[in-house]
Design a protein around this motif. Structure first.
Motif, mmCIF file in Angstrom:
data_model
loop_
_atom_site.group_PDB
_atom_site.id
_atom_site.type_symbol
_atom_site.label_atom_id
_atom_site.label_comp_id
_atom_site.label_asym_id
_atom_site.label_seq_id
_atom_site.Cartn_x
_atom_site.Cartn_y
_atom_site.Cartn_z
ATOM 1 N N ARG A 111 0.833 -1.200 0.000
ATOM 2 C CA ARG A 111 0.000 0.000 0.000
ATOM 3 C C ARG A 111 0.868 1.251 0.000
ATOM 4 O O ARG A 111 0.552 2.245 -0.645
ATOM 5 C CB ARG A 111 -0.902 -0.014 1.239
ATOM 6 C CG ARG A 111 -1.785 1.220 1.373
ATOM 7 C CD ARG A 111 -2.621 1.143 2.634
ATOM 8 N NE ARG A 111 -3.460 -0.025 2.631
ATOM 9 C CZ ARG A 111 -3.434 -0.981 3.550
ATOM 10 N NH1 ARG A 111 -2.605 -0.889 4.562
ATOM 11 N NH2 ARG A 111 -4.212 -2.018 3.464
ATOM 12 N N GLU A 112 1.993 1.214 0.729
ATOM 13 C CA GLU A 112 2.843 2.398 0.872
ATOM 14 C C GLU A 112 3.488 2.811 -0.443
ATOM 15 O O GLU A 112 4.045 3.893 -0.537
ATOM 16 C CB GLU A 112 3.953 2.173 1.903
ATOM 17 C CG GLU A 112 3.482 1.539 3.195
ATOM 18 C CD GLU A 112 3.531 0.031 3.127
ATOM 19 O OE1 GLU A 112 2.450 -0.570 2.928
ATOM 20 O OE2 GLU A 112 4.599 -0.551 3.257
ATOM 21 N N HIS A 127 1.800 7.192 9.022
ATOM 22 C CA HIS A 127 1.484 5.809 8.648
ATOM 23 C C HIS A 127 0.466 5.196 9.611
ATOM 24 O O HIS A 127 -0.471 4.514 9.202
ATOM 25 C CB HIS A 127 2.748 4.942 8.679
ATOM 26 C CG HIS A 127 3.634 5.072 7.470
ATOM 27 N ND1 HIS A 127 3.157 4.980 6.176
ATOM 28 C CD2 HIS A 127 4.970 5.270 7.359
ATOM 29 C CE1 HIS A 127 4.169 5.116 5.324
ATOM 30 N NE2 HIS A 127 5.278 5.301 6.024
ATOM 31 N N MET A 128 0.657 5.435 10.904
ATOM 32 C CA MET A 128 -0.236 4.859 11.911
ATOM 33 C C MET A 128 -1.659 5.374 11.721
ATOM 34 O O MET A 128 -2.620 4.593 11.722
ATOM 35 C CB MET A 128 0.270 5.186 13.322
ATOM 36 C CG MET A 128 1.577 4.468 13.667
ATOM 37 S SD MET A 128 2.406 5.151 15.146
ATOM 38 C CE MET A 128 1.359 4.500 16.455
ATOM 39 N N GLY A 144 -3.209 4.197 8.454
ATOM 40 C CA GLY A 144 -3.438 2.757 8.507
ATOM 41 C C GLY A 144 -4.758 2.389 9.156
ATOM 42 O O GLY A 144 -5.362 1.369 8.801
ATOM 43 N N HIS A 156 -7.866 1.103 7.275
ATOM 44 C CA HIS A 156 -7.933 -0.230 6.683
ATOM 45 C C HIS A 156 -8.169 -1.316 7.719
ATOM 46 O O HIS A 156 -8.221 -2.492 7.394
ATOM 47 C CB HIS A 156 -6.635 -0.521 5.919
ATOM 48 C CG HIS A 156 -6.425 0.433 4.794
ATOM 49 N ND1 HIS A 156 -6.990 0.259 3.552
ATOM 50 C CD2 HIS A 156 -5.752 1.596 4.738
ATOM 51 C CE1 HIS A 156 -6.653 1.270 2.780
ATOM 52 N NE2 HIS A 156 -5.897 2.100 3.471
#
Lengths: 210, 210
Positions: free
Chosen positions: B141-142, B172-173, B176, B179
């Motif tokens: 995903r990144e 990112h956290m 994230g 999802h």
């Protein structure tokens, strides 16, 4: 009861005790061997054969003690989680009772990050085991008793300081970050200090000064 | 050039223009039909046949315009993300430039949550498409350009207020969490207000008052 039968019973009791002691020793040896292998190898490479060989027992003993590879993985994760649960409910502060909710929450996420890093491959194996056991849809992470305890603890601490927010949802969001890339891959590589610092920044902001 | 050939060229130009206009219309009709179907059905039930039939075109036209079902899904998601990117870079505040970083970040997460809820099934289809195209490990995903833009935007806003934290990791956290279950299932059900409020609480705490 005559002398001979009482002697024979005594022998049986001794033998049973020795068997139970052997079983407990085997169980611990198998768990420690599995943990050690998972620290160094991806979970799919940690077979029952390898664990048995590293523990110095037969493959049949592993199946006898844990039912299956899945059973072994679940037991390992459960044991680690039980230690953390005990530290949270009756250990010293700041993880245990006695500190303020913000400091307890910072300490909890640091402990969870450390546990996840120590057992990064184990967590992946555990999730894989859960998914293999039932389909992911039938057995979601949120139904796992370990997750339920973590979620309740985090929710309660947040709600203590922030009755104005949806503490349950924020607890899900924060705990969920452990499973997301690239955080999960850092944990698999054994890195957790940075993650603990990021959790601390988020938690201190959310909870305010104490 | 004589009269007849110039007339014939004029006819060709007109025909080409009409074909291009038809193509653009078809493309839009196909994208809108796919979006509408994904709003009401799980992504695995949205086949090229269904999209073509809903758009009033032949199946071949869908393949001609988008290459494959995967291509169609990626294009839909990309189009939505492009609109958000435009709003962030040149739209009015608080999403666009002009507001403080905390308010911009609150507005951004509210917009992302709304986009995800509007296109919840689309995001799942998109991820499925990415995974189908390459294995999940090869195409994380990144590495997705949409994710890269979101991550850079969130990181920059955090770093503006909090040079003391690892803004990239916290970005990112936070991203994230979109999802993770049970957040993802709320979004698939079209619910995003609660999530936006939770993001706002986390972000305001992290960023401090402006």
């Amino acid at each position: 009861m005559d002398h001979w039968s009482s002697l024979s019973m005594g022998k049986n009791v001794l033998m049973e005790r020795r068997e139970r002691a052997d079983a407990a020793r085997n169980r611990q040896a198998i768990l420690r061997a599995a943990e050690e292998l998972l620290r160094r190898h991806p979970p799919e490479q940690v077979s029952v054969e390898r664990v048995a060989s590293a523990a110095g027992v037969g493959k049949g003993t592993v199946f006898h003690r844990f039912g299956s590879r899945t059973g072994l993985m679940l037991e390992l994760m459960t044991e680690r989680a039980r230690e953390l649960e005990q530290a949270v409910t009756e250990g010293p502060p700041p993880l245990g009772p006695g500190a303020g909710p913000a400091e307890r929450l910072v300490a909890f996420f640091a402990a969870v990050a450390a546990l996840a890093a120590r057992n990064g491959n184990l967590m992946a194996a555990h999730e894989h085991a859960m998914v293999t056991r039932k389909s992911a849809a039938e057995q979601p992470r949120e139904a796992n008793p370990i997750y339920l305890f973590w979620h309740r603890h985090v929710s309660e601490l947040i709600a203590e300081r922030r009755p104005d927010v949806d503490a349950g949802q924020i607890a899900h969001m924060l705990l969920g970050t452990l499973h997301m890339e690239p955080v999960a891959s850092q944990l698999r590589a054994g890195q957790y200090e940075g993650l603990a610092a990021s959790f601390a920044a988020i938690v201190r902001g959310l909870m305010g000064e104490e």
